[in-house]
Design an enzyme around this catalytic site. Structure first.
Site, PDB file in Angstrom:
ATOM      1  N   HIS A 152      18.964 -21.974  11.544  1.00  0.00           N
ATOM      2  CA  HIS A 152      18.543 -22.774  12.690  1.00  0.00           C
ATOM      3  C   HIS A 152      17.045 -23.017  12.652  1.00  0.00           C
ATOM      4  O   HIS A 152      16.320 -22.421  11.850  1.00  0.00           O
ATOM      5  CB  HIS A 152      18.938 -22.103  14.013  1.00  0.00           C
ATOM      6  CG  HIS A 152      18.233 -20.800  14.277  1.00  0.00           C
ATOM      7  ND1 HIS A 152      18.772 -19.575  13.929  1.00  0.00           N
ATOM      8  CD2 HIS A 152      17.023 -20.522  14.848  1.00  0.00           C
ATOM      9  CE1 HIS A 152      17.937 -18.604  14.279  1.00  0.00           C
ATOM     10  NE2 HIS A 152      16.863 -19.152  14.842  1.00  0.00           N
ATOM     11  N   HIS A 198      23.223 -21.101  18.195  1.00  0.00           N
ATOM     12  CA  HIS A 198      22.217 -22.165  18.189  1.00  0.00           C
ATOM     13  C   HIS A 198      21.996 -22.716  16.788  1.00  0.00           C
ATOM     14  O   HIS A 198      21.943 -21.987  15.808  1.00  0.00           O
ATOM     15  CB  HIS A 198      20.887 -21.714  18.788  1.00  0.00           C
ATOM     16  CG  HIS A 198      20.236 -20.529  18.134  1.00  0.00           C
ATOM     17  ND1 HIS A 198      20.912 -19.579  17.414  1.00  0.00           N
ATOM     18  CD2 HIS A 198      18.929 -20.142  18.092  1.00  0.00           C
ATOM     19  CE1 HIS A 198      20.064 -18.656  16.973  1.00  0.00           C
ATOM     20  NE2 HIS A 198      18.860 -18.976  17.361  1.00  0.00           N
ATOM     21  N   HIS A 212       9.627 -21.352  14.536  1.00  0.00           N
ATOM     22  CA  HIS A 212      10.116 -20.745  13.296  1.00  0.00           C
ATOM     23  C   HIS A 212      11.340 -21.502  12.800  1.00  0.00           C
ATOM     24  O   HIS A 212      11.931 -22.299  13.529  1.00  0.00           O
ATOM     25  CB  HIS A 212      10.473 -19.261  13.497  1.00  0.00           C
ATOM     26  CG  HIS A 212      11.659 -19.024  14.389  1.00  0.00           C
ATOM     27  ND1 HIS A 212      11.549 -18.818  15.751  1.00  0.00           N
ATOM     28  CD2 HIS A 212      13.001 -18.952  14.130  1.00  0.00           C
ATOM     29  CE1 HIS A 212      12.737 -18.621  16.277  1.00  0.00           C
ATOM     30  NE2 HIS A 212      13.646 -18.706  15.316  1.00  0.00           N
ATOM     31  N   HIS A 244      18.117  -9.589  19.711  1.00  0.00           N
ATOM     32  CA  HIS A 244      17.924 -10.524  20.820  1.00  0.00           C
ATOM     33  C   HIS A 244      18.947 -10.255  21.919  1.00  0.00           C
ATOM     34  O   HIS A 244      20.071  -9.824  21.647  1.00  0.00           O
ATOM     35  CB  HIS A 244      18.142 -11.969  20.355  1.00  0.00           C
ATOM     36  CG  HIS A 244      17.104 -12.485  19.411  1.00  0.00           C
ATOM     37  ND1 HIS A 244      15.756 -12.408  19.663  1.00  0.00           N
ATOM     38  CD2 HIS A 244      17.231 -13.113  18.207  1.00  0.00           C
ATOM     39  CE1 HIS A 244      15.096 -12.971  18.663  1.00  0.00           C
ATOM     40  NE2 HIS A 244      15.960 -13.402  17.768  1.00  0.00           N
ATOM     41  N   TYR A 253      11.154 -11.205  12.150  1.00  0.00           N
ATOM     42  CA  TYR A 253      10.284 -12.372  11.993  1.00  0.00           C
ATOM     43  C   TYR A 253       9.110 -12.014  11.090  1.00  0.00           C
ATOM     44  O   TYR A 253       8.592 -10.888  11.124  1.00  0.00           O
ATOM     45  CB  TYR A 253       9.723 -12.827  13.351  1.00  0.00           C
ATOM     46  CG  TYR A 253      10.731 -13.416  14.289  1.00  0.00           C
ATOM     47  CD1 TYR A 253      11.006 -14.781  14.284  1.00  0.00           C
ATOM     48  CD2 TYR A 253      11.387 -12.610  15.210  1.00  0.00           C
ATOM     49  CE1 TYR A 253      11.922 -15.325  15.175  1.00  0.00           C
ATOM     50  CE2 TYR A 253      12.303 -13.149  16.102  1.00  0.00           C
ATOM     51  CZ  TYR A 253      12.569 -14.501  16.077  1.00  0.00           C
ATOM     52  OH  TYR A 253      13.472 -15.034  16.949  1.00  0.00           O
ATOM     53  N   GLU A 263      12.365 -16.508  10.024  1.00  0.00           N
ATOM     54  CA  GLU A 263      13.220 -15.492  10.641  1.00  0.00           C
ATOM     55  C   GLU A 263      14.416 -15.246   9.747  1.00  0.00           C
ATOM     56  O   GLU A 263      14.909 -16.169   9.080  1.00  0.00           O
ATOM     57  CB  GLU A 263      13.718 -15.943  12.021  1.00  0.00           C
ATOM     58  CG  GLU A 263      14.589 -14.903  12.713  1.00  0.00           C
ATOM     59  CD  GLU A 263      15.313 -15.413  13.961  1.00  0.00           C
ATOM     60  OE1 GLU A 263      15.822 -14.576  14.733  1.00  0.00           O
ATOM     61  OE2 GLU A 263      15.391 -16.639  14.158  1.00  0.00           O
TER      62      GLU A 263
END
Length: 305
Positions: A152, A198, A212, A244, A253, A263
């Site tokens: 993503h 996502h 990122h 998360h 990261y 990431e």
């Protein structure tokens, strides 16, 4: 609704030092070089069938040149052209290979945040180095971290709500999660087309900003082992392996040699078309971003490219 946009196809990233960044992305991250031009290097993750998923372009600055999403059918380019032009968004069309080696037929346009967005069909297929009959689980000659695929992109926008409407109403993305301020406006949103948490996300910040771009890892152990590799090579780790709240994903990261944030991501959940979006409140933003630490370091919000 028909799945016209399938997933994130590639990102093109500006880098002031093309050779240094090529070495980092191939030797440390373990991406595979597929082509070069005078000022670009084309790269792919090992398990991607198509020609490229990351393009490095020599430039004085660092950051995101454009993001590209794969569509299922050639006619989908016409469908989105009609929708965008009906909303007074200028669209430019490109023939296959016009934009560079391996490229399919594409359209490009600008999001309200100033980001250049591309939809593409018919990228050249180069394979994943495994046979199509009785393949082993992975090639034996991979180097570095070797994530299997791009996952993503996370960008920044002054008006998160306008960005979100653009992607949901015109590009038919689905909202999965949002962080909402006490006054009711969106601070961050997470949008998908691939039934994952996502494919693109946006957070309040300067228009055109790149926060990122992320690569998929198969499991949590892969994230931890990747952090060992990053530390061994002296790569600047921004956030050590953690979890998360938003997306339920596991993450670490770090920065490429010129300042673009990368990431590694795994986990998450499956998203059906009727998925009901999850809301996080402003008070719980720390837990939303970093579930264990329950707070966000200032650098995570202020450092971008």
């Amino acid at each position: 609704m028909t799945d016209r946009i399938l997933r994130l196809q590639h990102v093109e990233i500006r880098v002031p030092d093309l050779e240094l960044c090529t070495a980092y992305y191939t030797e440390v991250l373990g991406l595979i070089e597929t082509a070069r031009t005078d000022n670009q290097v084309f790269l792919k993750c090992w398990d991607e069938q198509e020609h490229h998923s990351v393009i490095l372009r020599q430039a004085p600055t660092y950051g995101l040149d454009h993001m590209s999403f794969k569509v299922a059918e050639l006619g989908d380019l016409d469908h989105f052209t009609r929708k965008l032009e009906a909303a007074s968004v200028p669209v430019k069309r490109y023939a296959a290979r016009e934009l560079g080696p391996g490229w399919g037929e594409a359209i490009r346009f600008e999001a309200p945040s100033g980001h250049l967005v591309e939809l593409v069909h018919g990228m050249e297929r180069v394979g994943n180095m495994l046979p199509m009959t009785n393949p082993p689980p992975r090639p034996q000659d991979l180097v570095g971290i070797a994530p299997p695929r791009l996952d993503h992109v996370f960008v920044m926008a002054e008006d998160v709500e306008a960005f979100t409407r653009f992607f949901t109403e015109l590009l038919e993305f689905r909202l999965t999660e949002q962080i909402v301020a006490n006054d009711g406006h969106q601070l961050a949103t997470f949008l998908e087309r691939s039934h994952t948490p996502h494919d693109i996300a946006v957070i309040t910040g300067p228009n055109g900003g790149l926060h990122h771009f992320a690569f998929w890892m198969d499991d949590w152990n892969g994230i931890r082992e990747a952090a060992d590799t990053l530390a061994y090579h002296g790569v600047e780790i921004d956030v050590a392996p953690t979890r998360h709240g938003v997306t339920r994903g596991y993450t670490t990261y770090f920065f490429d040699p010129v300042g673009n944030r990368n990431e590694l991501f795994t986990g998450g959940y499956w998203v059906d078309p009727d998925f009901e979006p999850i809301t996080w409140t402003e008070e719980e933003m720390g837990r939303a971003i970093f579930y264990y630490q329950r707070q966000v370091n200032e650098r995570f919000f202020t450092v971008h490219s």
